[in-house]
Design a protein around this motif. Sequence first.
Motif, PDB file in Angstrom:
ATOM      1  N   ILE A   1       0.830  -1.197   0.000  1.00  0.00           N
ATOM      2  CA  ILE A   1       0.000   0.000   0.000  1.00  0.00           C
ATOM      3  C   ILE A   1       0.867   1.251   0.000  1.00  0.00           C
ATOM      4  N   ARG A   2       0.293   2.325  -0.564  1.00  0.00           N
ATOM      5  CA  ARG A   2       0.915   3.650  -0.532  1.00  0.00           C
ATOM      6  C   ARG A   2      -0.172   4.684  -0.272  1.00  0.00           C
ATOM      7  N   LEU A   3       0.239   5.755   0.381  1.00  0.00           N
ATOM      8  CA  LEU A   3      -0.656   6.848   0.745  1.00  0.00           C
ATOM      9  C   LEU A   3      -0.918   7.737  -0.474  1.00  0.00           C
ATOM     10  N   ILE A   4      -2.199   7.847  -0.882  1.00  0.00           N
ATOM     11  CA  ILE A   4      -2.529   8.665  -2.056  1.00  0.00           C
ATOM     12  C   ILE A   4      -3.259   9.956  -1.691  1.00  0.00           C
ATOM     13  N   SER A   5      -3.819  10.023  -0.508  1.00  0.00           N
ATOM     14  CA  SER A   5      -4.494  11.206   0.048  1.00  0.00           C
ATOM     15  C   SER A   5      -4.456  11.041   1.557  1.00  0.00           C
ATOM     16  N   PRO A   6      -4.723  12.101   2.313  1.00  0.00           N
ATOM     17  CA  PRO A   6      -4.740  11.917   3.774  1.00  0.00           C
ATOM     18  C   PRO A   6      -5.688  10.783   4.186  1.00  0.00           C
ATOM     19  N   SER A   7      -5.172   9.836   4.968  1.00  0.00           N
ATOM     20  CA  SER A   7      -5.950   8.699   5.488  1.00  0.00           C
ATOM     21  C   SER A   7      -6.524   7.797   4.397  1.00  0.00           C
ATOM     22  N   PHE A   8      -5.909   7.782   3.216  1.00  0.00           N
ATOM     23  CA  PHE A   8      -6.428   7.007   2.083  1.00  0.00           C
ATOM     24  C   PHE A   8      -5.256   6.353   1.348  1.00  0.00           C
ATOM     25  N   TYR A   9      -5.289   5.017   1.276  1.00  0.00           N
ATOM     26  CA  TYR A   9      -4.205   4.231   0.685  1.00  0.00           C
ATOM     27  C   TYR A   9      -4.701   3.457  -0.532  1.00  0.00           C
ATOM     28  N   LEU A  10      -3.832   3.337  -1.530  1.00  0.00           N
ATOM     29  CA  LEU A  10      -4.061   2.483  -2.689  1.00  0.00           C
ATOM     30  C   LEU A  10      -3.176   1.259  -2.515  1.00  0.00           C
ATOM     31  N   GLY A  11      -3.732   0.073  -2.794  1.00  0.00           N
ATOM     32  CA  GLY A  11      -2.975  -1.158  -2.614  1.00  0.00           C
ATOM     33  C   GLY A  11      -2.959  -2.046  -3.834  1.00  0.00           C
ATOM     34  N   LYS A  12      -1.924  -2.890  -3.866  1.00  0.00           N
ATOM     35  CA  LYS A  12      -1.753  -3.926  -4.882  1.00  0.00           C
ATOM     36  C   LYS A  12      -1.730  -5.271  -4.168  1.00  0.00           C
ATOM     37  N   VAL A  13      -2.358  -6.277  -4.765  1.00  0.00           N
ATOM     38  CA  VAL A  13      -2.350  -7.630  -4.206  1.00  0.00           C
ATOM     39  C   VAL A  13      -1.554  -8.528  -5.144  1.00  0.00           C
ATOM     40  N   TYR A  14      -0.641  -9.295  -4.557  1.00  0.00           N
ATOM     41  CA  TYR A  14       0.146 -10.280  -5.302  1.00  0.00           C
ATOM     42  C   TYR A  14      -0.175 -11.672  -4.784  1.00  0.00           C
ATOM     43  N   TRP A  15      -0.265 -12.620  -5.690  1.00  0.00           N
ATOM     44  CA  TRP A  15      -0.411 -14.047  -5.369  1.00  0.00           C
ATOM     45  C   TRP A  15       0.892 -14.654  -5.856  1.00  0.00           C
ATOM     46  N   GLY A  16       1.752 -15.049  -4.913  1.00  0.00           N
ATOM     47  CA  GLY A  16       3.114 -15.387  -5.300  1.00  0.00           C
ATOM     48  C   GLY A  16       3.740 -14.106  -5.823  1.00  0.00           C
ATOM     49  N   LYS A  17       4.282 -14.126  -7.018  1.00  0.00           N
ATOM     50  CA  LYS A  17       4.844 -12.910  -7.617  1.00  0.00           C
ATOM     51  C   LYS A  17       3.908 -12.314  -8.672  1.00  0.00           C
ATOM     52  N   GLU A  18       2.738 -12.913  -8.862  1.00  0.00           N
ATOM     53  CA  GLU A  18       1.780 -12.438  -9.869  1.00  0.00           C
ATOM     54  C   GLU A  18       0.865 -11.376  -9.286  1.00  0.00           C
ATOM     55  N   ARG A  19       0.723 -10.253 -10.006  1.00  0.00           N
ATOM     56  CA  ARG A  19      -0.229  -9.223  -9.573  1.00  0.00           C
ATOM     57  C   ARG A  19      -1.636  -9.727  -9.774  1.00  0.00           C
ATOM     58  N   LEU A  20      -2.469  -9.507  -8.777  1.00  0.00           N
ATOM     59  CA  LEU A  20      -3.831 -10.041  -8.817  1.00  0.00           C
ATOM     60  C   LEU A  20      -4.856  -8.921  -9.002  1.00  0.00           C
ATOM     61  N   ILE A  21      -5.025  -8.073  -7.995  1.00  0.00           N
ATOM     62  CA  ILE A  21      -6.017  -7.001  -8.045  1.00  0.00           C
ATOM     63  C   ILE A  21      -5.463  -5.773  -7.321  1.00  0.00           C
ATOM     64  N   ASP A  22      -6.234  -4.692  -7.359  1.00  0.00           N
ATOM     65  CA  ASP A  22      -5.953  -3.491  -6.587  1.00  0.00           C
ATOM     66  C   ASP A  22      -7.030  -3.362  -5.511  1.00  0.00           C
TER      67      ASP A  22
END
Length: 143
Positions: free
Chosen positions: A117-138
């Motif tokens: 996750i990374r902070l994109i606005s105050p108190s609001f994070y954008l995240g990436k999900v990985y399954w193993g090394k494969e990107r899955l969803i946001d």
Amino acid sequence: MAYDVQQLLDMTQQQLDELFTASPAGDIPSGEAEGTAIIAPGTRYTESIAKMVNFFGWQGKVFDPEHGVLKNKVSPFGIQAIVAQVYKGDSWLDQKECVVLDYSKTSVVAHWIRDEIRLISPSFYLGKVYWGKERLIDFCLKF
């Protein structure tokens, strides 16, 4: 710029990736966050899928930075389960600092999952999900 959930649901995968790579790691968050899964970004299905996932499966996360852990809120009842270790590390997307949510040593059911996750606005994070090394969803987390 301050972002909201709807803006993220309207973005394409490329726009989400650009926002993530342009954003700082931010602090390891504390407390309860409302989560939204971002699946099939940039399509007309994104919002409907997010609502279904939120109702039936995953509602967000509860962070405990003092102990370096979090619990996911799952099921229609928001049960706190599926623990992850939380720490700062390098993103698999761009090798810059992010907050890592690591299930490899804490969860039998999700041991192959890693979130970033990374902070994109105050108190609001954008995240990436990985399954193993494969990107899955946001996903996003609003505190």
